[in-house]
Design a protein around this motif. Structure first.
Motif, PDB file in Angstrom:
ATOM      1  N   ASP A  72     -93.157 -60.025 -15.421  1.00  0.00           N
ATOM      2  CA  ASP A  72     -93.477 -60.244 -13.999  1.00  0.00           C
ATOM      3  C   ASP A  72     -95.071 -60.194 -14.284  1.00  0.00           C
ATOM      4  O   ASP A  72     -95.801 -60.646 -13.207  1.00  0.00           O
ATOM      5  N   ALA A  73     -95.686 -59.798 -15.305  1.00  0.00           N
ATOM      6  CA  ALA A  73     -97.257 -59.924 -15.680  1.00  0.00           C
ATOM      7  C   ALA A  73     -97.647 -60.617 -16.305  1.00  0.00           C
ATOM      8  O   ALA A  73     -99.046 -61.081 -16.309  1.00  0.00           O
ATOM      9  N   VAL A  74     -96.962 -61.370 -17.047  1.00  0.00           N
ATOM     10  CA  VAL A  74     -97.391 -62.471 -17.985  1.00  0.00           C
ATOM     11  C   VAL A  74     -97.561 -63.590 -17.279  1.00  0.00           C
ATOM     12  O   VAL A  74     -96.976 -64.406 -16.274  1.00  0.00           O
ATOM     13  N   SER A  75     -98.553 -64.406 -17.633  1.00  0.00           N
ATOM     14  CA  SER A  75     -98.875 -65.623 -16.763  1.00  0.00           C
ATOM     15  C   SER A  75     -97.763 -66.687 -17.230  1.00  0.00           C
ATOM     16  O   SER A  75     -97.396 -67.057 -18.181  1.00  0.00           O
ATOM     17  N   GLN A  76     -97.589 -67.385 -16.141  1.00  0.00           N
ATOM     18  CA  GLN A  76     -96.357 -68.407 -16.012  1.00  0.00           C
ATOM     19  C   GLN A  76     -96.914 -69.344 -16.707  1.00  0.00           C
ATOM     20  O   GLN A  76     -96.233 -70.474 -17.097  1.00  0.00           O
ATOM     21  N   LYS A  77     -98.234 -69.934 -16.564  1.00  0.00           N
ATOM     22  CA  LYS A  77     -98.924 -70.834 -17.323  1.00  0.00           C
ATOM     23  C   LYS A  77     -98.237 -71.048 -18.794  1.00  0.00           C
ATOM     24  O   LYS A  77     -98.284 -72.243 -19.378  1.00  0.00           O
ATOM     25  N   GLU A  78     -98.102 -69.942 -19.613  1.00  0.00           N
ATOM     26  CA  GLU A  78     -97.450 -70.136 -20.820  1.00  0.00           C
ATOM     27  C   GLU A  78     -96.217 -70.554 -21.055  1.00  0.00           C
ATOM     28  O   GLU A  78     -95.679 -70.442 -22.080  1.00  0.00           O
ATOM     29  N   PHE A  79     -95.380 -70.528 -20.239  1.00  0.00           N
ATOM     30  CA  PHE A  79     -93.912 -70.891 -20.224  1.00  0.00           C
ATOM     31  C   PHE A  79     -93.554 -72.066 -19.475  1.00  0.00           C
ATOM     32  O   PHE A  79     -94.032 -72.754 -18.443  1.00  0.00           O
TER      33      PHE A  79
END
Length: 403
Positions: A72-79
């Motif tokens: 939940d801390a990783v940027s969603q833009k990467e997925f």
């Protein structure tokens, strides 16, 4: 089927009940003296980072620190929106590379504090509107899984691609089925302005602090539940009734005729016999129409449901009696999970079936009945002991704990 939303505005609490053919299927209670966190957005501070748990604790100003998992801390833009692909990619991330103690961070509460656990938060912000959900930190389009018609899904995705703000994501909600491009524009304009306001609120002020509060229970019912499938929206407070009309006028003007103000000299929930139905929802034993019954037991780790034939003795043979009882039980279990707002791991002990076809039929009946549930559910399957395993997303405190 006649569906009604009944809203009771009291001095100390607000209650929203969903009735289907006069039977209670969902109830939500919000007390005036308790703060609701889910949906709120906070500017918080990283209190501690735990590499062994791949998580961090965030101070959002609540009595207990909030839990933030690495995914939940990783940027969603990467997925992409593919959940399995996202999960596999997130395994390569280390929480220590993303966060450090003392760092300021904007998070949204996804799960209320339950028992000894604090709230759960995410950096994947979602701003729900009437037709759409804006994902400011993502860049993809998702379509509600409840929209099953493939042509309609393709049509809605094309419309969403046209109206999607640059470098943001959108989820098309179930209520958008059959809508056109112009129906989305008000939602987009409102949600983008709301996000701009939230971004401004990030810039100054003490940390931790709340920078956006979600709507109260009455207005969430209008936004999330009041669709064309609802025949009546009945509320017992004149002031709130007028505000509901204003909201409906902005989102779905044709639904205004279905909003009613209850002004009889009798308690609203007593009139619809909702209090007695809530009392039944707290009972451990639930009778089935066929004469069988369920026993619902809560434990700390999971909920167990046991199915019994009870008074039902059938007509022809044992296998037919068992199948009929299990089919009725599967439908009732799906209803009880919604009504009691039971989350987490659920184990169901249906009456033993020897025919593989009957086992498949029961699992399919359960899956179909669960489609009415707006909370995410997953039926895992049947174990070697004949127990059905399933999960239901835990977002709020269960009805049993609230009452």
């Amino acid at each position: 089927m006649v569906s009604e939303i009944i809203v009771d505005v009291g001095l100390n609490e607000k209650r929203v009940a969903l009735l289907e053919d006069k039977e209670l299927v969902e109830v939500f209670i919000e007390r005036n003296d308790s703060e609701r966190l889910a949906g709120n957005i906070y500017r918080g501070k990283v209190s501690s980072v735990l590499p062994g748990m791949q998580a961090a604790f965030i101070d959002i100003g609540y009595e207990k620190n909030a839990f933030l998992y690495v995914g939940d801390a990783v940027s969603q833009k990467e997925f992409s929106e593919d959940e399995e692909e996202m999960y596999n990619d997130m395994k390569s991330y280390n929480i220590e590379e993303l966060l450090r103690p003392g760092q300021e961070i904007t998070v949204q509460v996804t799960k209320e504090p339950i028992g000894t656990k604090g709230p759960r938060v995410t950096t994947h912000i979602t701003l729900p509107g009437r037709q759409l959900v804006l994902l400011p930190n993502a860049d993809y389009i998702g379509i509600s899984r409840r929209i099953e018609d493939e042509e309609e899904r393709v049509k809605l995705k094309k419309i969403a691609e046209k109206v999607k703000p640059k470098n943001m994501g959108l989820i098309v909600r179930t209520v958008s089925e059959g809508k056109r491009e112009e129906d989305f524009k008000n939602d987009i304009n409102f949600l983008v302005k709301l996000w701009e306001k939230i971004k401004k609120s990030e810039q100054s002020g003490p940390v931790p602090r709340c920078i956006h509060r979600d709507l109260n229970i009455v207005y969430r019912a209008v936004r999330d539940m009041f669709t064309w499938n609802i025949d009546k929206f009945i509320i017992n407070d004149r002031q709130e009734y007028n505000k509901v009309l204003e909201l409906v006028e902005m989102s779905s003007p044709a639904l205004k005729l279905r909003v009613e103000c209850f002004n009889k000299n009798i308690d609203l929930y007593e009139h619809f016999q909702i209090d007695s139905m809530i009392a039944k929802a707290l009972s451990k034993k639930v009778w089935l129409k066929c004469g069988g019954y369920l026993i619902i037991e809560r434990t700390e780790a999971l909920t167990v449901v046991d199915v019994n034939t009870g008074k039902y003795v059938g007509n022809n043979n044992l296998e037919e009696t068992v199948l009929r009882t299990n089919i009725d039980a599967a439908k009732e279990i799906a209803k009880q999970l919604r009504l009691r707002d039971i989350g987490g791991i659920i184990i169901i002990d249906f009456i033993d079936m020897h025919e593989p076809e009957h086992q498949k039929q029961i699992i399919e009946t359960l899956r179909q009945a669960l489609k009415k549930d707006r909370t995410k559910t997953t039926v895992v399957g049947m174990t070697g002991l004949g127990l059905i395993e399933m999960t239901r997303k835990k977002v709020r405190t269960s009805l049993y704990c609230i009452m």
